[in-house]
Design a protein around this motif. Sequence first.
Motif, PDB file in Angstrom:
ATOM      1  N   LEU A   1     -29.168 -28.863 -14.391  1.00  0.00           N
ATOM      2  CA  LEU A   1     -27.761 -28.263 -14.218  1.00  0.00           C
ATOM      3  C   LEU A   1     -27.032 -27.914 -15.581  1.00  0.00           C
ATOM      4  CD1 LEU A   1     -28.258 -29.290 -11.309  1.00  0.00           C
ATOM      5  CD2 LEU A   1     -25.919 -29.460 -11.067  1.00  0.00           C
ATOM      6  N   THR A   2     -26.765 -26.601 -16.061  1.00  0.00           N
ATOM      7  CA  THR A   2     -26.622 -26.111 -17.257  1.00  0.00           C
ATOM      8  C   THR A   2     -25.059 -25.461 -16.980  1.00  0.00           C
ATOM      9  OG1 THR A   2     -27.632 -24.239 -16.953  1.00  0.00           O
ATOM     10  CG2 THR A   2     -28.675 -25.903 -18.317  1.00  0.00           C
ATOM     11  N   ARG A   3     -24.297 -25.237 -17.828  1.00  0.00           N
ATOM     12  CA  ARG A   3     -23.003 -24.592 -17.909  1.00  0.00           C
ATOM     13  C   ARG A   3     -23.116 -23.183 -17.238  1.00  0.00           C
ATOM     14  NH1 ARG A   3     -24.178 -28.736 -21.255  1.00  0.00           N
ATOM     15  NH2 ARG A   3     -22.212 -30.146 -22.064  1.00  0.00           N
ATOM     16  N   SER A   4     -24.291 -22.591 -17.930  1.00  0.00           N
ATOM     17  CA  SER A   4     -24.649 -21.066 -17.361  1.00  0.00           C
ATOM     18  C   SER A   4     -25.548 -21.172 -16.102  1.00  0.00           C
ATOM     19  CB  SER A   4     -25.060 -20.396 -18.453  1.00  0.00           C
ATOM     20  OG  SER A   4     -26.315 -20.823 -18.969  1.00  0.00           O
ATOM     21  N   ALA A   5     -25.369 -20.277 -15.416  1.00  0.00           N
ATOM     22  CA  ALA A   5     -26.294 -19.981 -14.092  1.00  0.00           C
ATOM     23  C   ALA A   5     -27.682 -19.827 -14.657  1.00  0.00           C
ATOM     24  CB  ALA A   5     -25.886 -19.091 -13.235  1.00  0.00           C
ATOM     25  N   PHE A   6     -27.633 -18.981 -15.503  1.00  0.00           N
ATOM     26  CA  PHE A   6     -28.959 -18.557 -16.256  1.00  0.00           C
ATOM     27  C   PHE A   6     -29.982 -19.433 -16.739  1.00  0.00           C
ATOM     28  CE2 PHE A   6     -31.757 -16.765 -19.472  1.00  0.00           C
ATOM     29  CZ  PHE A   6     -32.331 -15.660 -18.801  1.00  0.00           C
TER      30      PHE A   6
ATOM     31  N   HIS B   1     -30.081 -22.893 -15.661  1.00  0.00           N
ATOM     32  CA  HIS B   1     -30.334 -23.830 -14.706  1.00  0.00           C
ATOM     33  C   HIS B   1     -31.937 -23.820 -14.430  1.00  0.00           C
ATOM     34  CE1 HIS B   1     -26.367 -23.888 -13.338  1.00  0.00           C
ATOM     35  NE2 HIS B   1     -26.606 -24.912 -12.523  1.00  0.00           N
TER      36      HIS B   1
ATOM     37  N   ALA C   1     -30.569 -30.579 -20.021  1.00  0.00           N
ATOM     38  CA  ALA C   1     -29.818 -29.362 -19.705  1.00  0.00           C
ATOM     39  C   ALA C   1     -29.916 -28.698 -21.200  1.00  0.00           C
ATOM     40  CB  ALA C   1     -28.321 -29.539 -19.359  1.00  0.00           C
TER      41      ALA C   1
ATOM     42  N   ASP D   1     -22.194 -21.928 -25.051  1.00  0.00           N
ATOM     43  CA  ASP D   1     -21.480 -22.328 -23.628  1.00  0.00           C
ATOM     44  C   ASP D   1     -21.047 -23.904 -23.604  1.00  0.00           C
ATOM     45  OD1 ASP D   1     -21.982 -19.627 -22.511  1.00  0.00           O
ATOM     46  OD2 ASP D   1     -23.940 -20.090 -22.020  1.00  0.00           O
TER      47      ASP D   1
ATOM     48  N   TYR E   1     -17.654 -26.959 -17.151  1.00  0.00           N
ATOM     49  CA  TYR E   1     -18.619 -27.166 -16.210  1.00  0.00           C
ATOM     50  C   TYR E   1     -19.523 -28.391 -16.442  1.00  0.00           C
ATOM     51  CZ  TYR E   1     -17.283 -22.272 -15.217  1.00  0.00           C
ATOM     52  OH  TYR E   1     -16.698 -21.034 -15.136  1.00  0.00           O
ATOM     53  N   TRP E   2     -19.705 -28.982 -15.339  1.00  0.00           N
ATOM     54  CA  TRP E   2     -20.485 -30.402 -15.393  1.00  0.00           C
ATOM     55  C   TRP E   2     -21.861 -29.780 -15.804  1.00  0.00           C
ATOM     56  CZ3 TRP E   2     -25.004 -32.476 -13.611  1.00  0.00           C
ATOM     57  CH2 TRP E   2     -25.296 -34.012 -13.759  1.00  0.00           C
ATOM     58  N   ALA E   3     -22.581 -30.700 -16.590  1.00  0.00           N
ATOM     59  CA  ALA E   3     -23.990 -30.451 -16.978  1.00  0.00           C
ATOM     60  C   ALA E   3     -24.741 -31.707 -16.673  1.00  0.00           C
ATOM     61  CB  ALA E   3     -24.257 -29.522 -18.312  1.00  0.00           C
ATOM     62  N   GLY E   4     -25.953 -31.446 -16.684  1.00  0.00           N
ATOM     63  CA  GLY E   4     -26.864 -32.837 -16.531  1.00  0.00           C
ATOM     64  C   GLY E   4     -28.313 -32.650 -15.769  1.00  0.00           C
ATOM     65  N   VAL E   5     -28.712 -33.690 -15.325  1.00  0.00           N
ATOM     66  CA  VAL E   5     -29.868 -33.728 -14.474  1.00  0.00           C
ATOM     67  C   VAL E   5     -29.630 -34.697 -13.169  1.00  0.00           C
ATOM     68  CG1 VAL E   5     -32.515 -34.343 -14.370  1.00  0.00           C
ATOM     69  CG2 VAL E   5     -31.397 -33.274 -16.507  1.00  0.00           C
TER      70      VAL E   5
ATOM     71  N   CYS F   1     -20.249 -22.576 -12.202  1.00  0.00           N
ATOM     72  CA  CYS F   1     -20.937 -22.534 -13.475  1.00  0.00           C
ATOM     73  C   CYS F   1     -20.671 -21.064 -13.976  1.00  0.00           C
ATOM     74  CB  CYS F   1     -22.381 -22.749 -13.263  1.00  0.00           C
ATOM     75  SG  CYS F   1     -23.211 -21.504 -12.065  1.00  0.00           S
ATOM     76  N   ARG F   2     -21.269 -20.687 -15.292  1.00  0.00           N
ATOM     77  CA  ARG F   2     -20.910 -19.109 -15.718  1.00  0.00           C
ATOM     78  C   ARG F   2     -21.897 -18.302 -15.203  1.00  0.00           C
ATOM     79  NH1 ARG F   2     -23.268 -16.321 -19.237  1.00  0.00           N
ATOM     80  NH2 ARG F   2     -24.304 -18.044 -20.359  1.00  0.00           N
TER      81      ARG F   2
ATOM     82  N   VAL G   1     -27.434 -37.569 -13.792  1.00  0.00           N
ATOM     83  CA  VAL G   1     -27.260 -38.348 -15.328  1.00  0.00           C
ATOM     84  C   VAL G   1     -26.594 -37.082 -16.335  1.00  0.00           C
ATOM     85  CG1 VAL G   1     -28.664 -39.018 -17.075  1.00  0.00           C
ATOM     86  CG2 VAL G   1     -29.332 -39.374 -15.093  1.00  0.00           C
TER      87      VAL G   1
ATOM     88  N   ASP H   1     -25.045 -34.750 -19.162  1.00  0.00           N
ATOM     89  CA  ASP H   1     -25.379 -34.320 -20.407  1.00  0.00           C
ATOM     90  C   ASP H   1     -25.130 -35.091 -21.480  1.00  0.00           C
ATOM     91  OD1 ASP H   1     -26.893 -32.433 -22.296  1.00  0.00           O
ATOM     92  OD2 ASP H   1     -25.129 -31.212 -22.347  1.00  0.00           O
TER      93      ASP H   1
ATOM     94  N   HIS I   1     -15.542 -36.605 -18.158  1.00  0.00           N
ATOM     95  CA  HIS I   1     -15.898 -35.523 -17.162  1.00  0.00           C
ATOM     96  C   HIS I   1     -16.224 -35.876 -15.690  1.00  0.00           C
ATOM     97  CE1 HIS I   1     -16.739 -30.758 -17.055  1.00  0.00           C
ATOM     98  NE2 HIS I   1     -17.142 -31.273 -15.737  1.00  0.00           N
TER      99      HIS I   1
END
Lengths: 222, 222
Positions: A99-104, A106, A177, A183, A188-192, B147-148, B203, B205, B212
């Motif tokens: 999961l990344t901050r940007s949809a793109f 992901h 991520a 970004d 936004y949460w980011a991680g795996v 997310c963005r 997990v 990032d 967060h």
Amino acid sequence: MSVDGTEEFTRAPRTTPTRYRERATWERAAIRAILDEGYLCHLGFVVDGAPVVLPTLYARVGDRLYIHGSTGSRPLRSADADPGMPVCLTVTLVDGLVLTRSAFNHSVNFRSVVAHGTAHRVTDPQERAVALDALVNQAVPGRAADCRPANERELAATAVVRLDLDEVSAKIRADGADDDEEDLDLPYWAGVIPVRTVHDTPVPDPALASDHPLPGYLGERH
Amino acid sequence: MSVDGTEEFTRAPRTTPTRYRERATWERAAIRAILDEGYLCHLGFVVDGAPVVLPTLYARVGDRLYIHGSTGSRPLRSADADPGMPVCLTVTLVDGLVLTRSAFNHSVNFRSVVAHGTAHRVTDPQERAVALDALVNQAVPGRAADCRPANERELAATAVVRLDLDEVSAKIRADGADDDEEDLDLPYWAGVIPVRTVHDTPVPDPALASDHPLPGYLGERH
């Protein structure tokens, strides 16, 4: 052999560009390791010009893959005919959702093997026996030696098909991520999210004697 | 509509005989339920007469499936051309390994959907936006709103492809060990090893602020 001395399979023609942070490899050891962890593949073949993809079990024996099925099944009958049946056999293990901050951006952490080639029916009784044992052991290591082997009638109803590992490659993404620099401060949460396949405690058949012990090869794995 | 009033999809031509204790169904509700539980499919298509099977994410929106990828990818470019790209999209969920006294009757509990048809590139901006959100939410429900969204550059690099659920069927095996009567007294363990896919604790990032909070849609699911 490649320039760095790593043993490699033949490079298959690229059908898709390698995406960001996905690594393609033709190393035999990496490909074998992925194949040995799975037991379900998706087998693709062509019927009347159209693609068909079916899930089926597979086994690896050296640099050969085996699948099996009913002698009445249409795809396996096709493999009977010279010059065999063009197939694509794909094995995919999912390891995580990224999961990344940007949809793109992901993504998915995964390991996959794609094997192209021509599948052939196996007729040699010795090779068929090895393949059938391997198919049982691929899904449940140790099981083939602890069940009744196929009898003549069952063998006659079973088609075994072989695909030599020749034109085969793997793709691996195993990373975190991967956001664009600009970004990183977005809220936004980011991680795996790790993903894995679990084999739970075996459930005995109701007809089994209640004091029948669980075989060691099941206890060890599960 | 079938005689019992169950809504059904068009019956696809049979490519393999239904095996013992496997149930084939064309019921929309059963097919939708399987599709909604997964997010990874295996997409089959034909390149120069040979089959190619690649793993990719999918999303269901009503009776349409969507996949996406780079606009540079060869299969997605094929979907661009009229009359589209013949594909087979297969989703498989493994629920158990079925161990019987005989090697021959070993089986797998599973649920699979096989959709045949012609895939088409989606060009309508509104439909593309819905599909891209659905692709994120299929893997991580609730994520698309947190997310963005894709910007113009990212949208231009993304191909969205649609497959209408028309010629589609499911196969389900959900049963115990199925031995022949005369094998029941053999001294081998029999039963089912349950299999499931687990999503572990997310997990974060390393670049994420340590305080967060984990979003509710992740906590609920995992």
